[in-house]
Design an enzyme around this catalytic site. Structure first.
Site, mmCIF file in Angstrom:
data_model
loop_
_atom_site.group_PDB
_atom_site.id
_atom_site.type_symbol
_atom_site.label_atom_id
_atom_site.label_comp_id
_atom_site.label_asym_id
_atom_site.label_seq_id
_atom_site.Cartn_x
_atom_site.Cartn_y
_atom_site.Cartn_z
ATOM 1 N N HIS A 217 21.055 54.508 27.799
ATOM 2 C CA HIS A 217 22.286 55.239 28.106
ATOM 3 C C HIS A 217 23.482 54.441 27.588
ATOM 4 C CE1 HIS A 217 25.570 56.974 30.483
ATOM 5 N NE2 HIS A 217 24.825 58.062 30.521
ATOM 6 N N GLU B 51 25.040 61.769 23.059
ATOM 7 C CA GLU B 51 26.230 61.726 23.901
ATOM 8 C C GLU B 51 27.308 60.868 23.238
ATOM 9 O OE1 GLU B 51 25.379 62.023 28.494
ATOM 10 O OE2 GLU B 51 24.515 60.187 27.698
#
Length: 225
Positions: free
Chosen positions: A96, A144
């Site tokens: 992430h 992302e």
């Protein structure tokens, strides 16, 4: 519900105050209720201290927020793939934007998790990184753009090209890898646009976790699925 189908909505709880302690299980149960009623595949990523609690009690797929490429043994503060498996979690996020890892470590994590039957969702900040990490054949790659994470403009509005290009790039490497998108996703229209652009679902966080009425937000998110 022990499997994750597409299109999928993965809700990352991060470490917001709303999901400390029993708050994590409450939100997971809300997600589960909406998933059961609608038939839409929803998964959750609780804070690490609550992973075992939520994985044991929730009826939907539960993901760890992170994992390290380590075997059981010495490694204070790390989370091993086998420890994630032992909680009963379905899968794990890897890389992430708030917890980046070198590409080699990402690949090792994917291999170790898959050997244990742990599903993997690898995050990437760009088309190029998504293409690189797709070579490890994770179950999913979630693109992302970091500058949009936690913001009010969805990636599907601010940069729809990155979704389309990531889908094409990942498919060229391994067509079995599903592409998700995230960053600023907050509405059902955002989710619909993501799917129209070729994504198999979304990874989101604050839009649900920090909402005054998470159930209402979830119902809106899935209304076009």
């Amino acid at each position: 519900m022990t499997d994750l189908r597409t299109p999928a909505v993965i809700v990352n709880f991060k470490v917001y105050s709303q999901v400390e302690g029993e708050g994590a299980l409450r939100l997971a149960n809300t997600c589960a209720a909406v998933a059961e009623e609608s038939g839409v595949s929803i998964a959750v990523c609780p804070p690490m201290p609550e992973l075992s609690l939520v994985a044991r009690d929730a009826s939907i797929p539960v993901f760890s927020q992170n994992v390290s490429p380590r075997k059981p043994g010495s490694g204070t503060g790390y989370t091993t793939p086998s420890a994630v498996k032992a909680t009963g979690a379905f899968g794990t996020l890897i890389n992430h934007s708030e917890n980046r890892q070198p590409a080699a470590d990402v690949g090792a994590c994917v291999d170790m998790c898959h050997a244990l039957g742990v599903c993997t969702c690898v995050c990437a900040e760009s088309v190029e990184k998504a293409k690189e990490l797709a070579a490890f054949s994770p179950k999913m790659v979630a693109v992302e753009p970091p500058e949009l994470i936690g913001g009010y403009i969805s990636v599907t509005t601010a940069n729809p090209r990155i979704v389309q290009d990531t889908v094409a790039a990942v498919e060229a490497v391994d067509p079995k890898v599903a592409v998700l998108c995230g960053a600023g996703v907050k509405t059902g229209q955002d989710v619909k646009t993501a799917i129209d652009l070729g994504a198999k679902g979304v990874l989101l966080a604050s839009g649900v976790v920090k909402a005054a009425d998470p159930e209402a937000v979830l119902r809106d998110l899935i209304r076009y699925i």
